[in-house]
Design a protein around this motif. Structure first.
Motif, PDB file in Angstrom:
ATOM      1  N   GLY A 182       7.266  22.298   0.138  1.00  0.00           N
ATOM      2  CA  GLY A 182       7.323  20.869  -0.141  1.00  0.00           C
ATOM      3  C   GLY A 182       8.058  20.101   0.930  1.00  0.00           C
ATOM      4  O   GLY A 182       7.639  19.014   1.344  1.00  0.00           O
ATOM      5  N   LEU A 183       9.160  20.665   1.422  1.00  0.00           N
ATOM      6  CA  LEU A 183       9.928  20.007   2.476  1.00  0.00           C
ATOM      7  C   LEU A 183       9.169  19.998   3.800  1.00  0.00           C
ATOM      8  O   LEU A 183       9.416  19.145   4.656  1.00  0.00           O
ATOM      9  CB  LEU A 183      11.278  20.709   2.655  1.00  0.00           C
ATOM     10  N   ALA A 184       8.231  20.932   3.973  1.00  0.00           N
ATOM     11  CA  ALA A 184       7.423  20.957   5.194  1.00  0.00           C
ATOM     12  C   ALA A 184       6.306  19.927   5.141  1.00  0.00           C
ATOM     13  O   ALA A 184       5.943  19.333   6.166  1.00  0.00           O
ATOM     14  CB  ALA A 184       6.839  22.350   5.407  1.00  0.00           C
ATOM     15  N   PHE A 185       5.744  19.671   3.955  1.00  0.00           N
ATOM     16  CA  PHE A 185       4.608  18.765   3.842  1.00  0.00           C
ATOM     17  C   PHE A 185       5.024  17.331   3.512  1.00  0.00           C
ATOM     18  O   PHE A 185       4.286  16.392   3.814  1.00  0.00           O
ATOM     19  CB  PHE A 185       3.630  19.264   2.775  1.00  0.00           C
ATOM     20  N   ALA A 186       6.183  17.146   2.895  1.00  0.00           N
ATOM     21  CA  ALA A 186       6.583  15.816   2.427  1.00  0.00           C
ATOM     22  C   ALA A 186       6.707  14.766   3.529  1.00  0.00           C
ATOM     23  O   ALA A 186       6.352  13.597   3.312  1.00  0.00           O
ATOM     24  CB  ALA A 186       7.897  15.908   1.651  1.00  0.00           C
ATOM     25  N   PRO A 187       7.230  15.090   4.725  1.00  0.00           N
ATOM     26  CA  PRO A 187       7.446  14.033   5.728  1.00  0.00           C
ATOM     27  C   PRO A 187       6.175  13.501   6.366  1.00  0.00           C
ATOM     28  O   PRO A 187       6.216  12.501   7.081  1.00  0.00           O
ATOM     29  CB  PRO A 187       8.310  14.740   6.798  1.00  0.00           C
ATOM     30  N   ASN A 188       5.039  14.124   6.125  1.00  0.00           N
ATOM     31  CA  ASN A 188       3.876  13.894   6.974  1.00  0.00           C
ATOM     32  C   ASN A 188       3.148  12.573   6.750  1.00  0.00           C
ATOM     33  O   ASN A 188       2.659  11.959   7.700  1.00  0.00           O
ATOM     34  CB  ASN A 188       2.880  15.044   6.790  1.00  0.00           C
ATOM     35  N   HIS A 189       3.035  12.121   5.490  1.00  0.00           N
ATOM     36  CA  HIS A 189       2.204  10.951   5.197  1.00  0.00           C
ATOM     37  C   HIS A 189       2.844   9.949   4.242  1.00  0.00           C
ATOM     38  O   HIS A 189       2.398   8.801   4.181  1.00  0.00           O
ATOM     39  CB  HIS A 189       0.861  11.391   4.602  1.00  0.00           C
ATOM     40  N   LYS A 190       3.830  10.375   3.468  1.00  0.00           N
ATOM     41  CA  LYS A 190       4.397   9.491   2.456  1.00  0.00           C
ATOM     42  C   LYS A 190       5.068   8.290   3.111  1.00  0.00           C
ATOM     43  O   LYS A 190       5.908   8.424   3.992  1.00  0.00           O
ATOM     44  CB  LYS A 190       5.409  10.239   1.578  1.00  0.00           C
ATOM     45  N   GLY A 191       4.679   7.104   2.665  1.00  0.00           N
ATOM     46  CA  GLY A 191       5.234   5.882   3.239  1.00  0.00           C
ATOM     47  C   GLY A 191       4.452   5.354   4.425  1.00  0.00           C
ATOM     48  O   GLY A 191       4.795   4.300   4.977  1.00  0.00           O
ATOM     49  N   MET A 192       3.376   6.032   4.806  1.00  0.00           N
ATOM     50  CA  MET A 192       2.532   5.546   5.898  1.00  0.00           C
ATOM     51  C   MET A 192       1.383   4.713   5.321  1.00  0.00           C
ATOM     52  O   MET A 192       1.275   4.528   4.116  1.00  0.00           O
ATOM     53  CB  MET A 192       2.012   6.728   6.717  1.00  0.00           C
ATOM     54  N   GLU A 193       0.507   4.205   6.189  1.00  0.00           N
ATOM     55  CA  GLU A 193      -0.619   3.387   5.753  1.00  0.00           C
ATOM     56  C   GLU A 193      -1.437   4.126   4.690  1.00  0.00           C
ATOM     57  O   GLU A 193      -1.647   5.341   4.777  1.00  0.00           O
ATOM     58  CB  GLU A 193      -1.522   3.054   6.937  1.00  0.00           C
ATOM     59  N   MET A 194      -1.893   3.356   3.687  1.00  0.00           N
ATOM     60  CA  MET A 194      -2.724   3.932   2.635  1.00  0.00           C
ATOM     61  C   MET A 194      -4.025   3.136   2.551  1.00  0.00           C
ATOM     62  O   MET A 194      -4.128   2.159   1.803  1.00  0.00           O
ATOM     63  CB  MET A 194      -1.983   3.928   1.301  1.00  0.00           C
ATOM     64  N   PRO A 195      -5.042   3.527   3.324  1.00  0.00           N
ATOM     65  CA  PRO A 195      -6.307   2.775   3.341  1.00  0.00           C
ATOM     66  C   PRO A 195      -7.058   2.917   2.023  1.00  0.00           C
ATOM     67  O   PRO A 195      -6.843   3.849   1.253  1.00  0.00           O
ATOM     68  CB  PRO A 195      -7.083   3.428   4.488  1.00  0.00           C
ATOM     69  N   ASP A 196      -7.939   1.963   1.780  1.00  0.00           N
ATOM     70  CA  ASP A 196      -8.844   2.038   0.637  1.00  0.00           C
ATOM     71  C   ASP A 196     -10.254   1.790   1.141  1.00  0.00           C
ATOM     72  O   ASP A 196     -10.520   1.867   2.347  1.00  0.00           O
ATOM     73  CB  ASP A 196      -8.442   1.057  -0.470  1.00  0.00           C
ATOM     74  N   SER A 197     -11.165   1.479   0.255  1.00  0.00           N
ATOM     75  CA  SER A 197     -12.572   1.321   0.641  1.00  0.00           C
ATOM     76  C   SER A 197     -12.775   0.212   1.674  1.00  0.00           C
ATOM     77  O   SER A 197     -13.724   0.239   2.451  1.00  0.00           O
ATOM     78  CB  SER A 197     -13.425   1.046  -0.598  1.00  0.00           C
ATOM     79  N   GLN A 198     -11.871  -0.786   1.698  1.00  0.00           N
ATOM     80  CA  GLN A 198     -12.006  -1.879   2.660  1.00  0.00           C
ATOM     81  C   GLN A 198     -11.708  -1.423   4.092  1.00  0.00           C
ATOM     82  O   GLN A 198     -12.071  -2.100   5.045  1.00  0.00           O
ATOM     83  CB  GLN A 198     -11.063  -3.017   2.284  1.00  0.00           C
TER      84      GLN A 198
END
Length: 347
Positions: free
Chosen positions: A239-255
């Motif tokens: 979990g500590l290895a994967f957690a920093p990777n994307h959380k809090g970054m851009e979250m695109p949707d269909s648009q």
């Protein structure tokens, strides 16, 4: 391997075609997509020897509470094993699909008791659309949620979890090692009959071997405590290895489906600065941007590709996010805390 030059992409621009094409061409010319078979053979051998030594240590210590101390090195070995299985799934180790699948099945199903097919299916969908609210399974509604829109739909216990998810994230990771196994067994019904037969057999062999080992070493009570401690530490490490990777970054949707490969991967990913120790602890996932742009790139080449990627992003005007390990956790936890803010305010 010769030093990597960053001059090959300095004048790249979207007008030249795909924003990603000049970077891909430069990476190929530098030989960074070529297999590093020797590196992986050495790393896999060291990990297997360490795993065998840890098991031998358990047998030597015998039925003693001191044996619980070996849960830590065993969890570290399992995390290394998971990283090798991850790389096999991305075709980083071998060029042949069959050889990669065998490596993945051995490391995931047999050694870890988690389904290689389940992980690969889920992880490939994540790579295709990272952080996409409708397409990435890693940001779907589960025990935790990742947007305030998702949070608004929570009720009962789930609502309480969301209000406090930033504080509960680490404790919940202690359950991840067991959850990975449960998800693998649940996924067997999705698989083809042939795939299901192979995966189920290897999962059962792992389960029988693991239980036999612990009951050979420990009394039933100590065996249960060791298994729970071992899986808790394993889940926490992953979990500590994967957690920093994307959380809090851009979250695109269909648009935002019009984003090209370069923007889709760079804007949703975060790199973690550090030296060889960080590379080892995070299994190379600290070069998350490079890994997402080039999933089949061997892990030791990600560091070498970073100057090329950073220079290219600067040339085309795309933000390249990199931070320290602790700040990456701070950003991830802050995002989780912010998602639950409306629910805390409404109490």
């Amino acid at each position: 391997m010769p030093p990597v030059s960053t001059t090959l992409v300095a004048d790249a621009s979207p007008r030249a075609g795909s924003e990603f094409a000049p970077l891909l061409r430069a990476v190929r010319e530098q030989g960074l997509l070529e297999r590093r078979t020797g590196w992986y053979a050495a790393g896999t051998t060291v990990n297997l020897l360490t795993l065998a030594a840890t098991i031998a240590g358990l047998l030597l210590v015998g039925d003693s509470w001191w044996g619980l101390l070996l849960a830590l090195p065993l969890s570290v070995c399992w995390a290394r094993t998971a990283f090798i299985g991850h790389d096999a799934g991305h075709a980083q180790i071998t060029s042949g699909r069959r050889a990669g699948r065998v490596l993945g099945l051995v490391h995931a199903n047999l050694l870890l008791g988690m389904s290689y097919g389940w992980w690969n299916d889920k992880h490939n969908r994540h790579h295709a659309n990272p952080n996409h609210l409708d397409k990435d399974p890693d940001v779907g509604v589960g025990a935790m949620v990742w947007t305030q829109r998702q949070a608004e739909q929570r009720a009962g216990l789930a609502r309480w979890l969301t209000r406090n998810q930033a504080w509960l994230f680490l404790p919940m990771l202690l359950l991840e090692g067991i959850a990975l196994k449960v998800s693998g067994f649940q996924d067997l019904k999705r698989q083809s009959p042939r795939e299901r037969a192979v995966e189920a057999l290897l999962l059962l062999l792992h389960l029988v071997g693991y239980v036999t080992l612990l009951l050979t070493v420990f009394s039933p009570g100590r065996a249960l405590v060791f298994a729970l401690l071992h899986h808790a530490l394993f889940g926490l490490h992953l979990g500590l290895a994967f957690a920093p990777n994307h959380k809090g970054m851009e979250m695109p949707d269909s648009q935002d489906d019009g984003w090209g490969h370069l923007r889709r991967q760079v804007l949703t990913s975060r790199n973690v600065r550090g030296g060889l120790l960080t590379d080892w602890f995070l299994g190379g996932l600290n070069y998350q941007i490079e890994h997402h742009l080039f999933p089949s790139m061997p892990r030791p080449n990600l560091r070498l590709a970073q100057p090329l990627v950073r220079a290219h992003c600067a040339a085309v005007g795309i933000p390249y996010t990199e931070t320290s390990l602790f700040d990456s956790y701070h950003q991830a936890f802050s995002h989780m805390h912010e998602v639950g803010a409306p629910l805390r305010a409404a109490r």
